[in-house]
Design an enzyme around this catalytic site. Structure first.
Site, PDB file in Angstrom:
ATOM      1  CG  HIS A   1      -0.341   0.174   2.497  1.00  0.00           C
ATOM      2  ND1 HIS A   1      -0.309  -0.767   3.432  1.00  0.00           N
ATOM      3  CD2 HIS A   1      -0.127   1.493   3.238  1.00  0.00           C
ATOM      4  CE1 HIS A   1       0.381  -0.187   4.596  1.00  0.00           C
ATOM      5  NE2 HIS A   1       0.338   1.251   4.469  1.00  0.00           N
TER       6      HIS A   1
ATOM      7  CG  ASP B   1       0.106  -4.093   3.025  1.00  0.00           C
ATOM      8  OD1 ASP B   1      -0.013  -3.414   1.838  1.00  0.00           O
ATOM      9  OD2 ASP B   1       0.376  -3.549   4.229  1.00  0.00           O
TER      10      ASP B   1
ATOM     11  N   GLY C   1       3.672   7.123   8.279  1.00  0.00           N
ATOM     12  CA  GLY C   1       5.019   7.142   7.619  1.00  0.00           C
ATOM     13  C   GLY C   1       5.760   6.007   8.159  1.00  0.00           C
ATOM     14  CG  ASN C   2       6.809   4.376  12.133  1.00  0.00           C
ATOM     15  OD1 ASN C   2       6.270   5.199  12.929  1.00  0.00           O
ATOM     16  ND2 ASN C   2       8.096   4.011  12.153  1.00  0.00           N
ATOM     17  CB  SER C   3       3.163   1.861   6.334  1.00  0.00           C
ATOM     18  OG  SER C   3       2.510   1.042   6.037  1.00  0.00           O
TER      19      SER C   3
ATOM     20  N   GLY D   1      -6.999 -26.640  -0.249  1.00  0.00           N
ATOM     21  CA  GLY D   1      -8.028 -26.925  -1.003  1.00  0.00           C
ATOM     22  C   GLY D   1      -9.280 -27.171  -0.146  1.00  0.00           C
TER      23      GLY D   1
END
Length: 512
Positions: free
Chosen positions: A132, A162, A254-256, A312
């Site tokens: 992201h 992500d 901003g740490n992401s 499955g």
């Protein structure tokens, strides 16, 4: 004495040869090496910080060395997006539920800016961050801790976890050592390193609050009316793979994409989200376990896309009391198998609808993340040990994971080579001899991923397509593509190739 002398001489010569080989490999950092192998070469002959130069300030609980080793390898990421008209529209799910982890996105007309963090994991420029953070970005600028600036290109992304792998053209970069997230214990000290509020190189400390946390953020649909939050048909991975490490180390916008490390300076997680009513830190942060990230990143580097194996089954989480009541069981943990995919690994192993999966690889299953995260590390063809409860007794099964054709989409566009590469919005892999024979071509790369919003997505060039030339120049590798894009003069890209069904295309893109 002669034997002792001969032994010592042999050991010396052998050690010198081993060191020499290591040095040769280190200098080349062959792109055929896995990211973990590159790390081994790097740490065999490099030490970012001399422990003797770090003064302890807190006895055995001292973070100075870990902070000093990790900070140089955590980068600031600045992304630029295409202009969007102002107006309505729902907020991005990450912004809405977990605060703007990748910075304050502006809504007015004109190019939009965002920011986040990344972690250098290979000396030749490979960087891990969140999907992201870079999704749909036209331009990705990396600023290192020593204030150097680079443009990055997207190697590949995985929305299901992500995660994203990006690369800059640089050498001899400092890196963070990959750790072992399985060894992480609740209550141990950790550091979060990143760039909150554009404050570069910020380190915060806390403890691991929980493991295997599922917060239903990856791939969540607003209109999902499923009464059981963790009831899913496994092959679709609709809600993604979530098994977060929860920490109370301060994490803010901003740490992401930044680093969660232990006190040894080893990377144990990639910071991904915060639980917040205000968009800022309120005590709960979540990181993607590094053991899951290792598999995802190596797949992206090697294949351009993540290759996943599937058990499955369709299942429901018995930690949901309503679900347990509906199927009339007193079990409060485990996964209820509601259906089995025909021809899948579970069916072939003997697992049946109505079984309750109680253990994975001998570890107790408390919720769906315990299964998903383990399976997410494996490849098609790998085996996984499952224990199920059937008719009041437990039975053990060895399930061979089956491949499921990945449905990948993604992308972006711009003036520099890296920006253009990102605008194309795709990942590529060289053609095998069999593929060349099938399409009767002498050159080409196969499209392994298409990211939403890019050139390939807009012109409906799907995964599995073959690119044989760009601007009439034969293409055999990503390096060939870079050369053609670098020499672009007239603002046009003419991409020639074949669709998966054999039909040809010759598409022209105007680069603005």
């Amino acid at each position: 004495m002669k034997k002792i002398g001969l032994t010592l001489l042999t050991a010396f010569v052998g050690g010198a040869m081993a060191l020499g080989v290591y040095k040769v490999i280190e200098n080349k950092y062959s792109d055929n090496m896995s990211l973990e192998d590159k790390q081994k070469v790097y740490f065999a002959s490099n030490r970012t910080v001399n422990p003797s130069t770090v003064v302890s300030s807190a006895g055995s609980v001292d973070f100075t060395q870990a902070a000093a080793e990790v900070t140089p390898a955590v980068v600031y990421i600045r992304t630029t997006y295409a202009a969007k008209s102002s107006g309505g529209g729902s907020q991005d799910q990450f912004e809405q539920m977990f605060g703007q982890m990748f910075g304050q996105r502006m809504r007015p007309q004109g190019p939009q800016m965002a920011s986040g963090s990344g972690v250098i994991i290979s000396p030749d420029g490979y960087i891990v961050t969140n999907n992201h953070v870079v999704a749909k970005a036209e331009k990705i600028t990396i600023v290192t801790n020593d204030h150097r600036s680079f443009e990055a290109k997207v190697i590949g992304t995985d929305p299901n976890t992500d995660l994203a792998l990006i690369k800059i053209n640089a050498t001899n970069l400092p890196i963070v050592k990959l750790g072992n997230s399985d060894a992480v214990r609740v209550g141990e000290w950790v550091l979060a390193v990143g760039n909150p509020f554009k404050l570069n190189s910020t380190v915060t400390a806390g403890i691991v609050s929980a493991k295997g946390r599922q917060i239903d953020i990856i791939g969540k649909d607003d209109d999902d009316e499923n009464p059981y939050p963790v009831n899913q048909r496994e092959p679709t991975l609709k809600k993604g793979i979530e098994s977060f490490i929860q920490t109370d180390a301060a994490i803010n916008p901003g740490n992401s994409g930044g680093a969660l490390v232990n006190t040894n300076g080893e990377l144990i997680g990639i910071n991904a989200a915060i639980a917040s009513h205000t968009g800022s830190y309120e005590g709960y942060g979540f990181a993607i376990p590094v053991n899951l990230a290792k598999k995802v990143l190596n797949d992206i580097k090697k294949f351009g896309v993540v290759k996943r194996g599937y058990v499955g089954i369709s299942f429901a989480d018995l930690s949901n009391s309503d679900m347990a009541q509906d199927i009339k069981t007193d079990k409060t943990n485990g996964l209820y198998v509601s259906s089995v995919l025909a021809g899948g690994g579970a069916e072939q192993a003997g697992i049946k609808p109505g079984d309750i999966i109680t253990k994975v690889e001998g570890n107790v299953v408390y919720e769906s993340s315990d299964l998903q995260e383990r399976v997410g590390r494996l490849q098609p063809g790998d085996k996984i040990a499952l224990t199920v409860l059937r008719d009041g007794s437990e039975k053990n099964f060895s399930v061979t994971l089956k491949a499921d054709a990945p449905v990948a989409k993604t992308a972006a566009v711009s003036k520099s080579a890296s920006e253009l590469f990102n605008k194309m919005g795709a990942s590529f892999q060289p053609l095998s001899q069999a593929q060349k024979a099938k399409f009767k071509v002498n050159s080409g790369v196969v499209v392994t991923q298409v990211r939403p919003g890019g050139m390939f997505d807009d012109t409906e060039i799907p995964v599995g397509s073959i690119i044989t030339s760009i601007n009439k120049q034969p293409i055999n590798s990503v390096a060939d593509m870079d050369k053609v894009i670098t020499s672009l003069r007239n603002g046009r890209l003419i991409i020639t190739g074949y669709y998966p069904d054999g039909g040809s295309f010759n598409n022209m893109f105007e680069v603005q």
